[in-house]
Scaffold this motif. Structure first.
Motif, PDB file in Angstrom:
ATOM      1  N   GLU A 158      60.281  39.484  40.628  1.00 35.64           N
ATOM      2  CA  GLU A 158      59.889  40.409  39.573  1.00 35.64           C
ATOM      3  C   GLU A 158      58.718  39.860  38.751  1.00 35.64           C
ATOM      4  O   GLU A 158      57.793  40.607  38.398  1.00 35.64           O
ATOM      5  N   ASP A 159      58.732  38.555  38.446  1.00 38.45           N
ATOM      6  CA  ASP A 159      57.607  37.942  37.730  1.00 38.45           C
ATOM      7  C   ASP A 159      56.331  38.004  38.569  1.00 38.45           C
ATOM      8  O   ASP A 159      55.240  38.226  38.047  1.00 38.45           O
ATOM      9  N   ALA A 160      56.473  37.812  39.878  1.00 40.05           N
ATOM     10  CA  ALA A 160      55.310  37.893  40.765  1.00 40.05           C
ATOM     11  C   ALA A 160      54.731  39.307  40.766  1.00 40.05           C
ATOM     12  O   ALA A 160      53.506  39.483  40.762  1.00 40.05           O
ATOM     13  N   LEU A 161      55.582  40.313  40.734  1.00 37.72           N
ATOM     14  CA  LEU A 161      55.107  41.696  40.723  1.00 37.72           C
ATOM     15  C   LEU A 161      54.349  42.010  39.437  1.00 37.72           C
ATOM     16  O   LEU A 161      53.375  42.771  39.458  1.00 37.72           O
ATOM     17  N   ILE A 162      54.767  41.420  38.334  1.00 49.82           N
ATOM     18  CA  ILE A 162      54.057  41.611  37.062  1.00 49.82           C
ATOM     19  C   ILE A 162      52.631  41.066  37.179  1.00 49.82           C
ATOM     20  O   ILE A 162      51.669  41.713  36.773  1.00 49.82           O
ATOM     21  N   LEU A 163      52.497  39.864  37.770  1.00 52.39           N
ATOM     22  CA  LEU A 163      51.162  39.282  37.944  1.00 52.39           C
ATOM     23  C   LEU A 163      50.309  40.119  38.899  1.00 52.39           C
ATOM     24  O   LEU A 163      49.116  40.338  38.657  1.00 52.39           O
ATOM     25  N   LEU A 164      50.917  40.593  39.993  1.00 49.28           N
ATOM     26  CA  LEU A 164      50.181  41.425  40.947  1.00 49.28           C
ATOM     27  C   LEU A 164      49.697  42.715  40.280  1.00 49.28           C
ATOM     28  O   LEU A 164      48.564  43.143  40.491  1.00 49.28           O
ATOM     29  N   ALA A 165      50.560  43.322  39.467  1.00 48.14           N
ATOM     30  CA  ALA A 165      50.188  44.555  38.777  1.00 48.14           C
ATOM     31  C   ALA A 165      49.071  44.313  37.769  1.00 48.14           C
ATOM     32  O   ALA A 165      48.269  45.212  37.492  1.00 48.14           O
ATOM     33  N   ALA A 166      49.006  43.091  37.240  1.00 48.92           N
ATOM     34  CA  ALA A 166      47.963  42.743  36.271  1.00 48.92           C
ATOM     35  C   ALA A 166      46.656  42.341  36.962  1.00 48.92           C
ATOM     36  O   ALA A 166      45.705  41.944  36.298  1.00 48.92           O
ATOM     37  N   GLY A 167      46.631  42.421  38.290  1.00 46.93           N
ATOM     38  CA  GLY A 167      45.413  42.111  39.021  1.00 46.93           C
ATOM     39  C   GLY A 167      45.253  40.662  39.424  1.00 46.93           C
ATOM     40  O   GLY A 167      44.210  40.264  39.925  1.00 46.93           O
ATOM     41  N   GLN A 168      46.285  39.857  39.213  1.00 48.60           N
ATOM     42  CA  GLN A 168      46.231  38.457  39.622  1.00 48.60           C
ATOM     43  C   GLN A 168      46.758  38.355  41.057  1.00 48.60           C
ATOM     44  O   GLN A 168      47.942  38.148  41.275  1.00 48.60           O
ATOM     45  N   VAL A 169      45.859  38.529  42.007  1.00 51.46           N
ATOM     46  CA  VAL A 169      46.225  38.573  43.422  1.00 51.46           C
ATOM     47  C   VAL A 169      45.879  37.249  44.081  1.00 51.46           C
ATOM     48  O   VAL A 169      44.720  36.842  44.104  1.00 51.46           O
ATOM     49  N   PRO A 170      46.876  36.565  44.645  1.00 53.37           N
ATOM     50  CA  PRO A 170      46.591  35.283  45.296  1.00 53.37           C
ATOM     51  C   PRO A 170      45.966  35.496  46.670  1.00 53.37           C
ATOM     52  O   PRO A 170      46.128  36.550  47.282  1.00 53.37           O
ATOM     53  N   ASP A 171      45.269  34.478  47.145  1.00 57.50           N
ATOM     54  CA  ASP A 171      44.800  34.510  48.528  1.00 57.50           C
ATOM     55  C   ASP A 171      45.996  34.393  49.465  1.00 57.50           C
ATOM     56  O   ASP A 171      46.053  35.038  50.511  1.00 57.50           O
ATOM     57  N   VAL A 172      46.958  33.537  49.064  1.00 63.78           N
ATOM     58  CA  VAL A 172      48.161  33.299  49.867  1.00 63.78           C
ATOM     59  C   VAL A 172      49.374  33.362  48.948  1.00 63.78           C
ATOM     60  O   VAL A 172      49.423  32.662  47.942  1.00 63.78           O
ATOM     61  N   LEU A 173      50.329  34.194  49.312  1.00 63.68           N
ATOM     62  CA  LEU A 173      51.579  34.316  48.571  1.00 63.68           C
ATOM     63  C   LEU A 173      52.639  33.509  49.306  1.00 63.68           C
ATOM     64  O   LEU A 173      52.919  33.782  50.470  1.00 63.68           O
TER      65      LEU A 173
END
Length: 119
Positions: free
Chosen positions: A30-45
């Motif tokens: 859920e914390d990872a989804l918050i970051l993804l929604a905020a545009g913080q997209v990693p090269d590798v998850l």
């Protein structure tokens, strides 16, 4: 990197930082989804498959790729994925725990965008 075990998360994060790999260590999907929604997209998850209550690593990988198809995924787990589950997707790799932290760094480098060849 999403890993619910704090000791494992800390150990892997420290190793990756020592390898000059930028890492954000999170305890749940859920914390990872918050970051993804905020545009913080990693090269590798990098995500553990079993994250306790809530979404698991497969769920997180599927959501992340639906929103950001270019995201590479490394699934980690102490157990072998369910053979009834569909095969790993194109952007997924799997590391069986226990593994050497250096093995994770090597897998991230291999999966990262610098390893992709332009057509």
């Amino acid at each position: 990197m999403i890993e619910d075990d704090e000791l494992v998360r800390t150990t892997l994060s420290e190793t990756l930082i020592g390898e000059d790999i930028e890492v954000a260590g999170l305890a749940n999907a859920e914390d990872a989804l918050i970051l993804l929604a905020a545009g913080q997209v990693p090269d590798v998850l990098v995500t553990d498959i079993d994250l306790g209550p809530g979404l698991n690593g497969f769920d997180l990988a599927e959501i992340a790729r639906a929103r950001h198809p270019e995201v590479e995924v490394i699934l980690i787990s102490g157990t072998t994925p369910d053979p009834g589950r569909k095969a790993l997707q194109r952007h997924e790799r799997f590391l069986q725990k226990p593994f050497a932290p250096d093995d994770l760094a090597a897998a991230i480098r291999k999966a990262g965008p610098h390893d992709q060849v332009e057509p």
